[in-house]
Design a protein around this motif. Structure first.
Motif, PDB file in Angstrom:
ATOM      1  N   PRO A  22      50.337  38.980  46.305  1.00 34.21           N
ATOM      2  CA  PRO A  22      49.903  38.317  45.114  1.00 34.21           C
ATOM      3  C   PRO A  22      48.481  38.336  44.809  1.00 34.21           C
ATOM      4  CG  PRO A  22      51.843  37.207  46.226  1.00 34.21           C
ATOM      5  CD  PRO A  22      51.454  38.528  47.073  1.00 34.21           C
ATOM      6  N   GLY A  23      47.563  38.040  46.079  1.00 31.21           N
ATOM      7  CA  GLY A  23      46.313  38.205  45.919  1.00 31.21           C
ATOM      8  C   GLY A  23      45.592  39.276  45.552  1.00 31.21           C
ATOM      9  N   TYR A  24      46.239  40.421  45.811  1.00 33.95           N
ATOM     10  CA  TYR A  24      45.775  41.870  45.529  1.00 33.95           C
ATOM     11  C   TYR A  24      46.050  41.979  43.926  1.00 33.95           C
ATOM     12  CZ  TYR A  24      44.941  43.379  50.351  1.00 33.95           C
ATOM     13  OH  TYR A  24      44.512  43.612  51.601  1.00 33.95           O
ATOM     14  N   GLU A  29      44.314  42.267  38.361  1.00 33.53           N
ATOM     15  CA  GLU A  29      44.271  41.510  36.949  1.00 33.53           C
ATOM     16  C   GLU A  29      42.827  41.056  36.717  1.00 33.53           C
ATOM     17  OE1 GLU A  29      47.132  38.577  37.309  1.00 33.53           O
ATOM     18  OE2 GLU A  29      48.866  39.843  36.995  1.00 33.53           O
ATOM     19  N   THR A  30      42.043  40.388  37.620  1.00 33.51           N
ATOM     20  CA  THR A  30      40.525  39.893  37.259  1.00 33.51           C
ATOM     21  C   THR A  30      39.863  41.189  37.123  1.00 33.51           C
ATOM     22  OG1 THR A  30      41.051  37.950  38.783  1.00 33.51           O
ATOM     23  CG2 THR A  30      38.803  38.715  38.270  1.00 33.51           C
ATOM     24  N   TYR A  31      39.972  42.263  37.957  1.00 36.87           N
ATOM     25  CA  TYR A  31      39.170  43.389  37.788  1.00 36.87           C
ATOM     26  C   TYR A  31      39.275  43.991  36.677  1.00 36.87           C
ATOM     27  CZ  TYR A  31      37.289  48.223  38.915  1.00 36.87           C
ATOM     28  OH  TYR A  31      36.803  49.465  38.760  1.00 36.87           O
ATOM     29  N   LEU A  32      40.540  44.051  35.974  1.00 31.77           N
ATOM     30  CA  LEU A  32      40.769  44.630  34.847  1.00 31.77           C
ATOM     31  C   LEU A  32      40.120  43.847  33.643  1.00 31.77           C
ATOM     32  CD1 LEU A  32      44.262  46.360  35.168  1.00 31.77           C
ATOM     33  CD2 LEU A  32      42.111  47.418  35.237  1.00 31.77           C
ATOM     34  N   LYS A  47      50.378  48.601  34.102  1.00 36.09           N
ATOM     35  CA  LYS A  47      51.245  48.589  35.368  1.00 36.09           C
ATOM     36  C   LYS A  47      50.693  49.338  36.483  1.00 36.09           C
ATOM     37  CE  LYS A  47      55.804  46.350  34.191  1.00 36.09           C
ATOM     38  NZ  LYS A  47      57.079  46.677  34.181  1.00 36.09           N
ATOM     39  N   ILE A  48      50.636  50.499  35.950  1.00 36.63           N
ATOM     40  CA  ILE A  48      50.059  51.838  36.933  1.00 36.63           C
ATOM     41  C   ILE A  48      48.841  51.417  37.441  1.00 36.63           C
ATOM     42  CG2 ILE A  48      49.462  54.252  37.016  1.00 36.63           C
ATOM     43  CD1 ILE A  48      52.574  53.985  36.973  1.00 36.63           C
ATOM     44  N   LEU A  49      47.788  50.916  36.831  1.00 38.25           N
ATOM     45  CA  LEU A  49      46.655  50.533  37.053  1.00 38.25           C
ATOM     46  C   LEU A  49      46.734  49.532  38.273  1.00 38.25           C
ATOM     47  CD1 LEU A  49      44.187  50.830  33.876  1.00 38.25           C
ATOM     48  CD2 LEU A  49      43.907  51.824  36.238  1.00 38.25           C
ATOM     49  N   ILE A  50      47.423  48.442  37.845  1.00 33.94           N
ATOM     50  CA  ILE A  50      47.626  47.145  38.762  1.00 33.94           C
ATOM     51  C   ILE A  50      48.324  47.703  40.141  1.00 33.94           C
ATOM     52  CG2 ILE A  50      49.086  45.318  39.201  1.00 33.94           C
ATOM     53  CD1 ILE A  50      46.697  44.636  37.430  1.00 33.94           C
ATOM     54  N   THR A  51      49.131  48.650  40.041  1.00 30.55           N
ATOM     55  CA  THR A  51      49.895  49.198  41.385  1.00 30.55           C
ATOM     56  C   THR A  51      48.856  50.016  42.166  1.00 30.55           C
ATOM     57  OG1 THR A  51      52.121  49.204  40.012  1.00 30.55           O
ATOM     58  CG2 THR A  51      51.806  50.715  42.011  1.00 30.55           C
ATOM     59  N   VAL A  52      48.041  51.012  41.398  1.00 22.35           N
ATOM     60  CA  VAL A  52      47.077  51.788  42.184  1.00 22.35           C
ATOM     61  C   VAL A  52      46.024  50.778  42.760  1.00 22.35           C
ATOM     62  CG1 VAL A  52      45.065  53.497  41.527  1.00 22.35           C
ATOM     63  CG2 VAL A  52      47.442  53.737  40.810  1.00 22.35           C
ATOM     64  N   ILE A  53      45.372  49.883  42.071  1.00 22.28           N
ATOM     65  CA  ILE A  53      44.689  49.163  42.556  1.00 22.28           C
ATOM     66  C   ILE A  53      45.025  48.373  43.954  1.00 22.28           C
ATOM     67  CG2 ILE A  53      42.887  47.054  42.145  1.00 22.28           C
ATOM     68  CD1 ILE A  53      42.750  47.898  39.300  1.00 22.28           C
ATOM     69  N   CYS A  54      46.363  47.830  43.672  1.00 19.91           N
ATOM     70  CA  CYS A  54      46.890  47.152  44.843  1.00 19.91           C
ATOM     71  C   CYS A  54      46.925  48.001  46.006  1.00 19.91           C
ATOM     72  CB  CYS A  54      48.301  46.347  44.525  1.00 19.91           C
ATOM     73  SG  CYS A  54      48.227  45.017  43.464  1.00 19.91           S
ATOM     74  N   ALA A  55      47.518  49.487  45.778  1.00 18.94           N
ATOM     75  CA  ALA A  55      47.826  50.263  46.501  1.00 18.94           C
ATOM     76  C   ALA A  55      46.462  50.747  47.533  1.00 18.94           C
ATOM     77  CB  ALA A  55      48.172  51.630  46.240  1.00 18.94           C
ATOM     78  N   THR A  56      45.088  50.673  46.673  1.00 16.03           N
ATOM     79  CA  THR A  56      44.017  50.969  47.136  1.00 16.03           C
ATOM     80  C   THR A  56      43.640  49.903  48.108  1.00 16.03           C
ATOM     81  OG1 THR A  56      43.526  52.301  45.350  1.00 16.03           O
ATOM     82  CG2 THR A  56      41.605  51.484  46.680  1.00 16.03           C
ATOM     83  N   PHE A  57      43.788  48.725  47.641  1.00 14.94           N
ATOM     84  CA  PHE A  57      43.394  47.431  48.646  1.00 14.94           C
ATOM     85  C   PHE A  57      44.322  47.490  49.931  1.00 14.94           C
ATOM     86  CE2 PHE A  57      42.415  44.550  44.874  1.00 14.94           C
ATOM     87  CZ  PHE A  57      41.014  45.127  44.774  1.00 14.94           C
ATOM     88  N   ILE A  58      45.676  47.944  49.953  1.00  8.74           N
ATOM     89  CA  ILE A  58      46.409  47.896  51.218  1.00  8.74           C
ATOM     90  C   ILE A  58      46.032  49.086  51.946  1.00  8.74           C
ATOM     91  CG2 ILE A  58      48.576  48.620  51.983  1.00  8.74           C
ATOM     92  CD1 ILE A  58      49.866  47.306  49.494  1.00  8.74           C
ATOM     93  N   ILE A  81      40.876  52.722  32.170  1.00  6.82           N
ATOM     94  CA  ILE A  81      40.585  51.470  31.747  1.00  6.82           C
ATOM     95  C   ILE A  81      40.015  51.613  30.529  1.00  6.82           C
ATOM     96  CG2 ILE A  81      38.748  49.553  31.957  1.00  6.82           C
ATOM     97  CD1 ILE A  81      39.337  49.665  35.038  1.00  6.82           C
ATOM     98  N   ALA A  82      39.143  52.644  30.102  1.00  9.68           N
ATOM     99  CA  ALA A  82      38.444  53.070  28.862  1.00  9.68           C
ATOM    100  C   ALA A  82      39.603  53.237  27.693  1.00  9.68           C
ATOM    101  CB  ALA A  82      37.681  54.163  29.034  1.00  9.68           C
ATOM    102  N   GLN A  83      40.681  53.886  28.300  1.00  6.65           N
ATOM    103  CA  GLN A  83      41.838  54.164  27.363  1.00  6.65           C
ATOM    104  C   GLN A  83      42.497  53.048  26.959  1.00  6.65           C
ATOM    105  OE1 GLN A  83      45.790  56.509  28.505  1.00  6.65           O
ATOM    106  NE2 GLN A  83      44.233  58.022  27.434  1.00  6.65           N
ATOM    107  N   LEU A  84      42.746  51.823  28.118  1.00  7.57           N
ATOM    108  CA  LEU A  84      43.485  50.668  27.725  1.00  7.57           C
ATOM    109  C   LEU A  84      42.640  49.883  26.695  1.00  7.57           C
ATOM    110  CD1 LEU A  84      45.152  49.539  30.847  1.00  7.57           C
ATOM    111  CD2 LEU A  84      46.295  50.024  28.758  1.00  7.57           C
ATOM    112  N   ARG A  85      41.465  49.894  26.928  1.00  9.45           N
ATOM    113  CA  ARG A  85      40.462  49.151  26.185  1.00  9.45           C
ATOM    114  C   ARG A  85      40.482  49.483  24.767  1.00  9.45           C
ATOM    115  NH1 ARG A  85      35.477  48.595  29.952  1.00  9.45           N
ATOM    116  NH2 ARG A  85      35.166  50.755  29.223  1.00  9.45           N
TER     117      ARG A  85
END
Length: 96
Positions: A22-24, A29-32, A47-58, A81-85
């Motif tokens: 949950p912290g990751y 979410e804050t990073y994005l 969702k994929i970005l959240i997952t990729v970032i969490c996996a990177t932290f792990i 991120i640029a695409q989502l923005r």
């Protein structure tokens, strides 16, 4: 995204990450949000970005505690991120 859904995306079966995920996720979410991307779990790319970032932290816990280098992953994240923005900006309706 629930903890169970995040664990499913990350292919985590046990409970060893239940306290830190949950912290990751909040950090992702804050990073994005700091990158100008609004929270949007209805968007598969978000969702994929959240997952990729969490996996990177792990996989690289030092990124959470120090100034680590994401290397080539950062290029991918920045492109997504640029695409989502751009998509989110196009969806904003400006009223005079």
């Amino acid at each position: 995204m629930t903890l169970e859904e995040l664990k499913l995306f990350l292919k985590i079966d046990g409970t060893e990450y239940d306290l830190i995920l949950p912290g990751y996720q909040a950090a992702a979410e804050t990073y994005l949000a700091n990158a100008g991307v609004a929270k949007d779990y209805a968007n598969a790319l978000y969702k994929i970005l959240i997952t990729v970032i969490c996996a990177t932290f792990i996989e690289n816990p030092s990124l959470v505690t120090s100034r680590g280098n994401l290397g080539s992953l950062e290029i991918t994240l920045n492109a997504m991120i640029a695409q989502l923005r751009a998509v989110q900006a196009a969806a904003v309706v400006v009223t005079p």
